[in-house]
Motif scaffolding. Structure first.
Motif, PDB file in Angstrom:
ATOM      1  N   THR A 355      -5.522  -9.979   8.662  1.00 40.09           N
ATOM      2  CA  THR A 355      -5.309  -8.876   9.598  1.00 40.09           C
ATOM      3  C   THR A 355      -6.468  -7.919   9.461  1.00 40.09           C
ATOM      4  O   THR A 355      -6.353  -6.828   8.926  1.00 40.09           O
ATOM      5  N   TYR A 356      -7.601  -8.377   9.968  1.00 38.60           N
ATOM      6  CA  TYR A 356      -8.860  -7.681   9.756  1.00 38.60           C
ATOM      7  C   TYR A 356      -9.037  -6.550  10.764  1.00 38.60           C
ATOM      8  O   TYR A 356      -8.257  -6.401  11.704  1.00 38.60           O
ATOM      9  N   LYS A 358      -9.511  -2.857  12.573  1.00 42.26           N
ATOM     10  CA  LYS A 358      -8.843  -1.560  12.601  1.00 42.26           C
ATOM     11  C   LYS A 358      -7.406  -1.682  13.054  1.00 42.26           C
ATOM     12  O   LYS A 358      -6.479  -1.387  12.313  1.00 42.26           O
ATOM     13  N   GLU A 361      -4.999  -4.306  10.834  1.00 41.94           N
ATOM     14  CA  GLU A 361      -4.559  -3.826   9.526  1.00 41.94           C
ATOM     15  C   GLU A 361      -3.408  -2.839   9.721  1.00 41.94           C
ATOM     16  O   GLU A 361      -2.441  -2.811   8.964  1.00 41.94           O
ATOM     17  N   HIS A 364      -0.275  -4.745  10.523  1.00 42.47           N
ATOM     18  CA  HIS A 364       0.170  -5.383   9.288  1.00 42.47           C
ATOM     19  C   HIS A 364       1.012  -4.402   8.477  1.00 42.47           C
ATOM     20  O   HIS A 364       2.116  -4.727   7.998  1.00 42.47           O
TER      21      HIS A 364
END
Lengths: 583, 143, 439
Positions: A355-356, A358, A361, A364
């Motif tokens: 979950t890269y 901005k 994440e 997540h």
């Protein structure tokens, strides 16, 4: 070897030796070099300048060309990699073909690396200039050719990437053929319920796109159509398509591959094909699309578990890659289920949460806050699925972070599987002569700096056909190809540098070695002889060095020119003029 | 050989990587001996075995062929062809009385100015130890 | 169109360069504005790039030169945007270029001035690990190839003026105002690195063998402050053990940014490989949280690092890095999340903190001037993250690259071309409206 015809005129070379302030002049005895150069064959005129690249120096070159009727120019100064275009321009301005210019590097390759040996550096500078003069004697005027570009694009694939690039190109004023093999447009997006991170309904977005495309006067949409053949080259592709088994031929200037990808079906893994309550994420999307009430009839999820990395991140290709989007798809769908069924227990079994960036994440974190339980499992100890008598499934997982086994009795197990290349891609790659990577996705020209180009000019790729990515990333790439393809089409032409190969048909025996070696497909065999498509030739010269019949001339890097340098690199006796060719 | 023998080295450098690397060695003011002369080609794949053989025929003591690292070739596979040709040449050289060590292949990228200088220095030393090319004597005698 | 339409690109990194080349190549006049004396941006500072292990400046420099030589691109370096008015198709922009005190038409970049300049200051390009003079070129491959006087540190001894044989030094230069009429604006301002000094447990700046990732890139770069020799910063010793700490100042730590910078797992792996190739006897440890290798070829790259090069991956967020005051070597205290044990890694010679990559502070000013919105993290907002990923909240102004959201070089390059396409599309629309053609 094929000898370049000796230039019809006798070479009248002007040599300009640069001091570059003290950079060269402080080490190399420039006046000595000038004196020596005047004794070289074919040198009509020689002078030294403080800064040859200055406005003053350029003017002096032009003046000398006129005054002494020079037809070739050698400047001995710095590296051609920065300054060649400048001096070529000066020559052109003064009426000397820019390819009759040669730059001898006596700074980076001489004065700057031999600063403590001025006498030897001076001798070396003489050698370097002598080599350049010898090469210049064999230089020939060259004309750069232009290839007309048809401002029409062929977009292969009518998914969101194809739709977006077709629209962007059409809005720029280009004509577009949008070819889709299915009866309807939309691709993968037709199967998706909601999209992250906005939670919008995919169908709404898709419909808007499709409507705009269908009503655009510049876009010719062909569904139920596949590509049979594409001949030609950038600016001039001849396309044969098959629509409902009928051939359709048309021309295009550029080709865009937007054929998408499909979901890997994990047959044999985690009971996918055995139990009807084991689904893939796309299967789940279809169920979700039917709505909550329809879903209630399918099952009442009290416990749902999702397993990440099923059939992905394997030891060996083709599925050694991470499919990039599955973690977010799982988070999105898990949150949806939790929203519809707040009392349900939802688990995501993961190796590494991708979950890269901005927004992802953030989502997540929100998922964890919403009560979705994340269980880390190690690759070496994957979970196991066993049936239970009440039609539920027992999922046994070794929780890697707690170090203990867990049994989850689930109503539904969802497998997150990777996107994989379409089966039809192999054929398309052969038709267009563009490569597939080890992961079977289309392989771009350069992984870092040319992500949507192919090494072959005029053909581009975008979306999941290039590799797994989400909608936003696919659309970014779709816009990107609209710029890459838009360039040549906006100019209506492409220029080809004059450093290209030429085949002598009298010598060629059609052994096809050049065709085999050329990474750009620039050699075509016609009637048993190789011909070069100038627009595709990049001038590397690999073919020329391989041709056993010496049938290939590399313009501006001919054997004559290179041999002249080899023969004059070191001389122990007085220089002889270059010998006449013996064919 | 009473006086110090200075080998004559010819270098073939590809435009995109090794020539730029040599440029960087210059920009960085690195030092190496003056024995080398450089010929630029667009790709190391342009270097023809005949060019290399002609160099030896001219009495050159060592030939250094350089290009982009494998995988980095500006023309994608040009350096593969170069590698094969150099390998072939190293087998041919002994048959004409030359030590295969007189031919050296190195991959030098555009940022490896230091490597270029180092390779040149090392190669000159190596060829010094080998001595003058056996073909030099023949040339001198035939002139 | 009787005259060429102009476009302003703000930011001379790889994204700005790509957008400029795309648009210039199809006939637009591009003004490429860059606040430092040279274009190239972050990519010029890197040693190698993942997953190809290309030398970064080698693949970048030809593009930089192309921008310089292109007849349709005008470089406006050492300048910034002051004002913008108007709307798509017709923006009036005011740019202020700082004086270099060096005549760009005369300077040959020979460097004689710098050789004699008596003032040395830390070099920003080398992340202040190396020095430069008060008259300087940020890096050897600078474009434009021209010296610049750092007026703040210059003592005006005028030795440079004396030493310059081309007569290029000119202390009479004034700031230059540039007024332009452009059709669209593309913003590609990239990122900064979070300064982890406030994380006292990691001892950055106090413990000299602790570097940030960008510092480490310069440290191992062949054209960097120590010529790429792998040495301990504290005492020049030869390292035997090097460790990387991921997620420093990001992802839910008390400090820094909440988001994931997307590229750190990959560049740590890359730097680990650089070390292992340089010095096979050095052992490398990467302390990670999630291993994010989601791009094309990335997972395969990590597999290679792990299996073929023996890079050790430890799933942990270390609590403390403690320096031995005598030896300056470091001990890392961490809990191994897979074994649930508290451990320490001793005798570490060099620790690299993979600090968060954050939006530039100057983005705020740019947002104010242009009227485009920033999101809560400081990135430029787009009108729709899916359908309009490069459209800012002001029509005619586009954003691309890291300043839009964390991403690597391939995605930045793709977005730059995307912004170029959107720009061309918008301008075609404006043109159609002007001439009365229905689109």
């Amino acid at each position: 070897m094929i000898m370049e015809q000796q230039p019809k005129e006798k070479a009248r070379i002007g040599v300009f030796i640069c001091h570059c302030g003290i950079n060269i002049g402080g080490v190399v005895n420039v006046p000595h070099v000038v004196k020596y150069v005047k004794t070289l064959p074919n040198v009509t005129y020689a002078e030294d300048n403080m800064y040859t690249c200055s406005a003053e120096g350029i003017d002096k070159i032009k003046a000398a060309i006129k005054e002494h009727n020079l037809n070739r120019v050698v400047v001995a100064s710095c590296t051609p990699r920065t300054h060649e275009p400048l001096f070529r321009g000066a020559c052109a301005d003064a009426g000397v073909n820019p390819y009759l210019f040669e730059l001898a590097n006596i700074r980076e390759h001489c004065s700057w690396v031999h600063m403590r040996e001025p006498e030897k550096a001076t001798e070396k500078a003489k050698d370097i200039v002598r080599m350049a003069v010898a090469r210049a004697s064999f230089l020939k005027a060259q004309e750069e050719s232009e290839v007309a570009v048809d401002p029409t694009a062929l977009v292969i694939g009518g998914g969101i990437s194809g739709l977006t690039s077709a629209l962007c190109l059409a809005n720029q004023g280009f004509k577009v053929y949008l070819v889709e093999k299915e009866p309807e447009l939309g691709g993968m997006l037709r199967k998706i319920f909601k999209l992250y991170p906005t939670n919008e309904e995919a169908q709404r977005i898709l419909e808007a796109s499709i409507n705009t495309v269908m009503s655009h006067k510049n876009i010719n949409t062909l569904t139920n159509t596949s590509i049979k053949s594409v001949d030609g080259y950038i600016g001039n592709f001849e396309v044969t398509a098959l629509k409902d088994s009928e051939e359709k031929k048309f021309k295009a200037g550029t080709v865009i591959i937007a054929t998408g990808a499909v979901e890997f079906k994990p047959v044999g893994l985690f009971g996918y094909d055995k139990y009807d309550k084991v689904l893939t994420q796309v299967d789940l999307e279809r169920v979700l699309q039917t709505g909550k009430s329809a879903m209630n009839k399918f099952f009442k999820p009290q416990r749902v578990a999702m397993i990440q990395c099923v059939g992905a991140r394997e030891e060996k290709p083709p599925r050694a890659y991470c499919s990039r989007i599955c973690c977010m798809v799982a988070v999105k769908n898990a949150m949806l289920i939790k929203e519809w069924y707040p009392d349900s227990a939802v688990y995501i079994l993961y190796q590494d949460m991708q979950t890269y960036g901005k927004d992802y994440e953030d989502l997540h974190r929100k998922a964890r806050d919403a009560g979705i339980i994340f269980i880390n499992y190690a690759k070496q100890t994957p979970p196991e699925v066993m049936p239970l008598p009440d039609n539920r499934l027992r999922l046994t997982v070794y929780h890697a972070l707690l170090g203990e086994k867990r049994d989850l009795d689930c109503d539904l197990i969802v497998l997150s599987t990777p996107l994989v290349q379409q089966e039809t891609a192999e054929e398309l790659s052969k038709i267009l002569k563009v490569p597939l990577g080890q992961d079977k996705f289309f392989l771009e020209a350069h992984v870092k700096l040319r992500p949507v180009d192919f090494a072959t000019d005029g053909i581009y790729v975008c979306g999941t056909a290039h590799g797994p990515k989400d909608i936003g990333e696919s659309i970014s790439q779709a816009y990107a190809v609209s710029s890459r393809a838009g360039g040549p089409m906006a100019n209506r032409k492409v220029r080809t540098e004059a450093i290209t190969a030429v085949v002598d048909p009298d010598r060629c025996v059609g052994c096809r070695m050049c065709e085999k070696l050329c990474p750009f497909g620039a050699h075509r065999i016609e009637e048993g002889k190789s011909t070069v498509i100038d627009a595709l030739c990049k001038g590397c010269g690999v073919c020329a060095a391989a041709c056993l019949r010496r049938a290939i001339t590399m313009r501006h890097f001919t054997d004559d020119q290179i041999m002249a340098e080899v023969k004059t690199a070191f001389l122990t006796e007085a220089p002889k003029p270059p010998k006449a060719p013996t064919v | 050989m009473t006086e110090q023998f200075e080998p004559r080295i010819l270098g073939f450098l590809c435009n995109w990587c090794s020539y730029a690397g040599a440029d960087l060695a210059g920009v960085s003011r690195m030092s190496y001996p003056t024995n080398i002369r450089i010929i630029r080609t667009m790709c190391s794949g342009r270097v023809d075995p005949l060019h290399v053989l002609e160099a030896f025929r001219q009495g050159i003591d060592g030939v250094l062929v350089t290009g982009c690292h494998i995988g980095d070739c500006h023309y994608i596979t040009g350096n593969h062809a170069c590698e094969k040709r150099v390998k072939f040449l190293k087998e041919v050289l002994p048959q004409i009385g030359l030590e295969p060590e007189r031919l050296r292949l190195e991959w030098v990228s555009a940022s490896e100015g230091g490597k270029f200088a180092k390779v040149v220095k090392e190669f000159i030393e190596e060829v010094k130890k080998l001595g003058a090319s056996p073909l030099r004597k023949e040339l001198q005698e035939s002139v | 169109m009787s005259e060429k339409t102009s476009i302003l690109v703000i930011g001379g990194g790889i994204a700005g360069i790509q957008a400029s080349l795309d648009l210039a190549g199809r006939g637009f006049q591009v003004y490429l504005l860059e606040e430092t004396p040279t274009i190239g941006g972050r990519m010029a500072q890197l040693d190698k790039t993942f997953p190809t292990m290309d030398c970064s400046i080698c693949i970048l420099a030809p593009k930089m030169m192309e921008c310089f030589r292109h007849s349709n691109i005008k470089l406006l370096t050492y300048g910034e945007l002051k004002e913008i008015k108007g709307s798509v198709g017709n923006f009036h922009v005011k740019i202020l270029q700082k004086p270099r005190y060096v005549d760009q038409t005369k300077c040959t970049g020979c460097g004689a001035c710098a050789e004699h300049c008596p003032i040395e200051v830390p070099n920003e390009f080398d992340m202040e690990l190396g020095m430069r003079k008060a008259i300087y070129m940020p890096m050897p491959q600078a474009v434009p190839r021209c010296m610049t006087v750092d007026k703040e540190n210059c003592i005006e001894c005028k030795l440079c003026t004396k030493m310059c044989q081309a007569g290029a030094v000119d202390f009479q230069q004034q700031p230059q105002e540039v007024d332009l009429n452009v059709g669209v604006v593309i913003i590609a301002t990239g990122f900064n690195q979070y300064d982890p000094s406030e994380i006292v447990e990691y001892g950055y700046k106090k413990q000299r063998n602790v570097l940030t990732a960008l510092e480490f890139e310069r440290w191992v770069c062949a054209s960097g402050p120590v010529g790429g020799h792998l040495l301990r910063p504290a005492d020049g010793g030869i390292p035997k053990k090097i460790a990387f700490i991921q997620c420093v100042g990001s992802r839910g730590s008390k400090f820094g940014a909440p988001f994931c910078s997307s590229v750190c797992c990959m560049y740590a792996t890359k730097e680990a490989l650089i070390i292992r190739e340089h010095a096979p006897d050095v052992s490398v440890y990467i302390f990670y949280n999630e291993l994010r290798a989601f791009g094309k070829g990335f997972q395969e790259f990590v597999n290679r690092a792990r299996e073929d090069y023996g890079v050790n991956y430890i799933r942990s967020r270390p609590g403390e890095i403690r320096e031995d005051p005598k030896t300056k070597s470091l001990t890392i205290w961490y809990d191994d999340t897979f074994t649930r044990e508290i451990k320490s890694l001793c005798d570490v010679d060099l620790v690299v903190l993979c600090a968060a990559l954050i939006p530039r502070e100057s983005n705020k000013k740019l947002a104010e001037i242009t009227g485009i919105e920033l999101d809560e993290c400081g990135f430029f907002k787009v009108t729709h993250p899916l359908m309009a990923p490069v459209d800012s909240t002001v029509p005619g102004i586009y954003v691309c690259g890291y300043c839009q959201s964390p991403k690597d070089i391939p995605d930045s390059v793709a977005q730059a071309s995307a912004a170029a396409a959107r720009a061309a599309e918008a301008l075609a629309l404006v043109q159609a409206q002007r001439t009365g053609d229905g689109a």
